[in-house]
Design a protein around this motif. Structure first.
Motif, PDB file in Angstrom:
ATOM      1  N   ILE A   1       0.907  -1.000   0.050  1.00 14.05           N
ATOM      2  CA  ILE A   1       0.040   0.049   0.057  1.00 14.05           C
ATOM      3  C   ILE A   1       0.831   1.037  -0.038  1.00 14.05           C
ATOM      4  O   ILE A   1       0.662   2.224  -0.948  1.00 14.05           O
ATOM      5  N   ALA A   2       2.140   1.391   0.819  1.00 14.21           N
ATOM      6  CA  ALA A   2       2.947   2.262   0.855  1.00 14.21           C
ATOM      7  C   ALA A   2       3.560   2.613  -0.378  1.00 14.21           C
ATOM      8  O   ALA A   2       3.612   3.875  -0.784  1.00 14.21           O
ATOM      9  N   ASP A   3       3.900   1.560  -1.175  1.00 15.31           N
ATOM     10  CA  ASP A   3       4.440   1.662  -2.387  1.00 15.31           C
ATOM     11  C   ASP A   3       3.704   2.199  -3.384  1.00 15.31           C
ATOM     12  O   ASP A   3       3.828   3.103  -4.221  1.00 15.31           O
ATOM     13  N   LEU A   4       2.203   2.025  -3.453  1.00 13.05           N
ATOM     14  CA  LEU A   4       1.370   2.551  -4.332  1.00 13.05           C
ATOM     15  C   LEU A   4       0.870   3.921  -4.011  1.00 13.05           C
ATOM     16  O   LEU A   4       0.720   4.671  -4.734  1.00 13.05           O
ATOM     17  N   VAL A   5       0.802   4.221  -2.769  1.00 11.73           N
ATOM     18  CA  VAL A   5       0.706   5.515  -2.269  1.00 11.73           C
ATOM     19  C   VAL A   5       1.858   6.553  -2.825  1.00 11.73           C
ATOM     20  O   VAL A   5       1.466   7.470  -3.532  1.00 11.73           O
TER      21      VAL A   5
ATOM     22  N   MET B   1       3.733 -16.485  -1.477  1.00  8.95           N
ATOM     23  CA  MET B   1       4.947 -16.348  -1.124  1.00  8.95           C
ATOM     24  C   MET B   1       6.022 -16.831  -2.108  1.00  8.95           C
ATOM     25  O   MET B   1       6.925 -16.338  -2.287  1.00  8.95           O
ATOM     26  N   LEU B   2       5.589 -18.182  -2.496  1.00  6.20           N
ATOM     27  CA  LEU B   2       6.510 -18.772  -3.670  1.00  6.20           C
ATOM     28  C   LEU B   2       6.421 -17.570  -4.772  1.00  6.20           C
ATOM     29  O   LEU B   2       7.656 -17.474  -5.228  1.00  6.20           O
ATOM     30  N   LEU B   3       5.364 -16.965  -5.188  1.00  2.01           N
ATOM     31  CA  LEU B   3       5.383 -16.127  -6.405  1.00  2.01           C
ATOM     32  C   LEU B   3       5.993 -14.828  -5.953  1.00  2.01           C
ATOM     33  O   LEU B   3       6.952 -14.264  -6.619  1.00  2.01           O
ATOM     34  N   ASP B   4       5.827 -14.328  -4.790  1.00  3.45           N
ATOM     35  CA  ASP B   4       6.523 -13.005  -4.245  1.00  3.45           C
ATOM     36  C   ASP B   4       7.966 -13.486  -4.179  1.00  3.45           C
ATOM     37  O   ASP B   4       8.979 -12.289  -4.689  1.00  3.45           O
ATOM     38  N   VAL B   5       8.668 -14.318  -3.544  1.00  5.49           N
ATOM     39  CA  VAL B   5       9.789 -14.649  -3.358  1.00  5.49           C
ATOM     40  C   VAL B   5      10.836 -14.705  -4.926  1.00  5.49           C
ATOM     41  O   VAL B   5      11.642 -14.060  -5.293  1.00  5.49           O
ATOM     42  N   SER B   6      10.062 -15.463  -5.690  1.00  6.27           N
ATOM     43  CA  SER B   6      10.553 -15.758  -7.038  1.00  6.27           C
ATOM     44  C   SER B   6      10.388 -14.541  -7.822  1.00  6.27           C
ATOM     45  O   SER B   6      11.468 -14.279  -8.381  1.00  6.27           O
ATOM     46  N   ALA B   7       9.712 -13.465  -7.574  1.00  5.73           N
ATOM     47  CA  ALA B   7       9.418 -12.407  -8.564  1.00  5.73           C
ATOM     48  C   ALA B   7      10.532 -11.253  -7.994  1.00  5.73           C
ATOM     49  O   ALA B   7      11.169 -10.546  -8.918  1.00  5.73           O
ATOM     50  N   ASN B   8      10.759 -11.248  -6.650  1.00  6.28           N
ATOM     51  CA  ASN B   8      11.516 -10.311  -6.061  1.00  6.28           C
ATOM     52  C   ASN B   8      13.016 -10.957  -6.517  1.00  6.28           C
ATOM     53  O   ASN B   8      13.935  -9.971  -6.883  1.00  6.28           O
ATOM     54  N   TRP B   9      13.151 -12.153  -6.617  1.00  6.63           N
ATOM     55  CA  TRP B   9      14.738 -12.651  -7.037  1.00  6.63           C
ATOM     56  C   TRP B   9      15.024 -12.534  -8.491  1.00  6.63           C
ATOM     57  O   TRP B   9      15.784 -11.903  -8.702  1.00  6.63           O
ATOM     58  N   TRP B  10      13.670 -12.848  -9.240  1.00  2.41           N
ATOM     59  CA  TRP B  10      13.906 -12.716 -10.659  1.00  2.41           C
ATOM     60  C   TRP B  10      13.907 -11.007 -11.065  1.00  2.41           C
ATOM     61  O   TRP B  10      14.971 -10.854 -11.886  1.00  2.41           O
ATOM     62  N   GLY B  11      13.209 -10.214 -10.473  1.00  2.00           N
ATOM     63  CA  GLY B  11      13.365  -8.907 -10.745  1.00  2.00           C
ATOM     64  C   GLY B  11      14.553  -8.072 -10.371  1.00  2.00           C
ATOM     65  O   GLY B  11      14.997  -7.152 -10.801  1.00  2.00           O
TER      66      GLY B  11
ATOM     67  N   SER C   1      10.326  -0.008 -11.918  1.00  2.12           N
ATOM     68  CA  SER C   1      11.708  -0.276 -11.923  1.00  2.12           C
ATOM     69  C   SER C   1      11.880  -1.890 -12.670  1.00  2.12           C
ATOM     70  O   SER C   1      12.836  -2.218 -12.726  1.00  2.12           O
ATOM     71  N   PHE C   2      10.989  -2.493 -12.281  1.00  3.15           N
ATOM     72  CA  PHE C   2      10.891  -3.853 -12.754  1.00  3.15           C
ATOM     73  C   PHE C   2      10.600  -3.714 -14.324  1.00  3.15           C
ATOM     74  O   PHE C   2       9.373  -3.563 -14.722  1.00  3.15           O
ATOM     75  N   PRO C   3      11.453  -4.305 -15.303  1.00  4.73           N
ATOM     76  CA  PRO C   3      11.229  -4.257 -16.660  1.00  4.73           C
ATOM     77  C   PRO C   3      10.018  -5.261 -17.189  1.00  4.73           C
ATOM     78  O   PRO C   3       9.409  -4.816 -18.154  1.00  4.73           O
ATOM     79  N   GLU C   4       9.722  -6.109 -16.547  1.00  7.13           N
ATOM     80  CA  GLU C   4       8.856  -7.178 -17.011  1.00  7.13           C
ATOM     81  C   GLU C   4       7.352  -6.491 -16.258  1.00  7.13           C
ATOM     82  O   GLU C   4       6.884  -6.614 -15.247  1.00  7.13           O
ATOM     83  N   ILE C   5       6.422  -6.450 -17.424  1.00  4.80           N
ATOM     84  CA  ILE C   5       5.064  -5.946 -17.054  1.00  4.80           C
ATOM     85  C   ILE C   5       4.401  -7.130 -15.943  1.00  4.80           C
ATOM     86  O   ILE C   5       3.561  -6.493 -15.342  1.00  4.80           O
ATOM     87  N   PRO C   6       4.459  -8.334 -16.334  1.00  2.00           N
ATOM     88  CA  PRO C   6       3.832  -9.256 -15.568  1.00  2.00           C
ATOM     89  C   PRO C   6       4.427  -9.039 -13.960  1.00  2.00           C
ATOM     90  O   PRO C   6       3.539  -9.116 -12.954  1.00  2.00           O
ATOM     91  N   LEU C   7       5.407  -8.717 -13.807  1.00  2.00           N
ATOM     92  CA  LEU C   7       6.131  -8.617 -12.482  1.00  2.00           C
ATOM     93  C   LEU C   7       5.448  -7.272 -11.929  1.00  2.00           C
ATOM     94  O   LEU C   7       5.144  -7.401 -10.673  1.00  2.00           O
ATOM     95  N   GLN C   8       5.188  -6.220 -12.595  1.00  2.44           N
ATOM     96  CA  GLN C   8       4.669  -4.935 -12.039  1.00  2.44           C
ATOM     97  C   GLN C   8       3.131  -5.340 -11.672  1.00  2.44           C
ATOM     98  O   GLN C   8       2.752  -4.893 -10.740  1.00  2.44           O
ATOM     99  N   VAL C   9       2.534  -6.174 -12.440  1.00  4.11           N
ATOM    100  CA  VAL C   9       0.942  -6.204 -12.321  1.00  4.11           C
ATOM    101  C   VAL C   9       0.828  -7.215 -11.013  1.00  4.11           C
ATOM    102  O   VAL C   9      -0.056  -7.051 -10.014  1.00  4.11           O
ATOM    103  N   PHE C  10       1.757  -8.275 -10.709  1.00  2.00           N
ATOM    104  CA  PHE C  10       1.984  -9.126  -9.663  1.00  2.00           C
ATOM    105  C   PHE C  10       2.145  -8.058  -8.440  1.00  2.00           C
ATOM    106  O   PHE C  10       1.429  -8.434  -7.385  1.00  2.00           O
ATOM    107  N   PHE C  11       2.956  -7.464  -8.410  1.00  3.62           N
ATOM    108  CA  PHE C  11       3.367  -6.630  -7.358  1.00  3.62           C
ATOM    109  C   PHE C  11       2.419  -5.971  -6.770  1.00  3.62           C
ATOM    110  O   PHE C  11       1.981  -5.533  -5.682  1.00  3.62           O
ATOM    111  N   VAL C  12       1.541  -5.474  -7.798  1.00  2.00           N
ATOM    112  CA  VAL C  12       0.407  -4.447  -7.557  1.00  2.00           C
ATOM    113  C   VAL C  12      -0.797  -5.253  -6.894  1.00  2.00           C
ATOM    114  O   VAL C  12      -1.535  -4.896  -6.227  1.00  2.00           O
TER     115      VAL C  12
END
Length: 147
Positions: A35-39, A87-97, A48-59
């Motif tokens: 929420i803080a990130d979106l605010v 958490m599997l997706l979040d950790v994977s997305a963070n490490w990949w991104g 800052s993540f070039p992959e659109i799917p990562l951006q969508v996932f984090f939102v």
């Protein structure tokens, strides 16, 4: 509802209540963080993540994190599985991104340590927690909705 909720929590062994509490704390913190990130950055907070799917996932974590917290708080098996998948997706997305830091400045990856440890914790306890919650629901003298 309050009585049923007390029954669900009370039917769990101490270790399971502690694990559920850690899940709740972690997903509440994740909710606040996203929420803080979106605010701060609006819909493009994760540009800052070039992959659109990562951006969508984090939102989408603004919805998924509190949903997992609510289901876990209700001691629902679905919450345990949702928490694990998130958490599997979040950790994977963070490490990949953030994989570029492996080459550029590996010390920067230390900020991924808390989310990685929490993710491993959530996944490591998913199966035993699921069995315990399912067993408690079947033993409860109060008719609880299955789940």
């Amino acid at each position: 509802m309050g009585f049923v909720l007390r029954e669900r929590w009370g039917a769990q062994p101490l270790w399971a209540r502690c694990v559920l509490a850690v899940y709740l704390i972690g997903f509440a913190e994740g909710t606040g963080s996203h929420i803080a990130d979106l605010v701060r950055g609006g819909i493009h907070a994760y540009a800052s993540f070039p992959e659109i799917p990562l951006q969508v996932f984090f939102v989408s974590l603004v919805i998924l994190d509190p949903l997992a917290a609510v289901l876990v708080g209700l001691v629902r098996r679905e919450g345990i599985w949702l928490a694990s998948v998130v958490m599997l997706l979040d950790v994977s997305a963070n490490w990949w991104g953030n994989r570029h830091w492996l080459r550029d400045d590996p010390a920067q990856l230390l900020w991924l340590l808390p989310i990685t440890v929490f993710g491993v914790f959530v996944v490591a306890f998913a199966v035993p927690l699921h069995h315990t919650v399912a067993g408690a629901a079947s033993r409860s003298p109060v008719a609880l909705p299955s789940g």
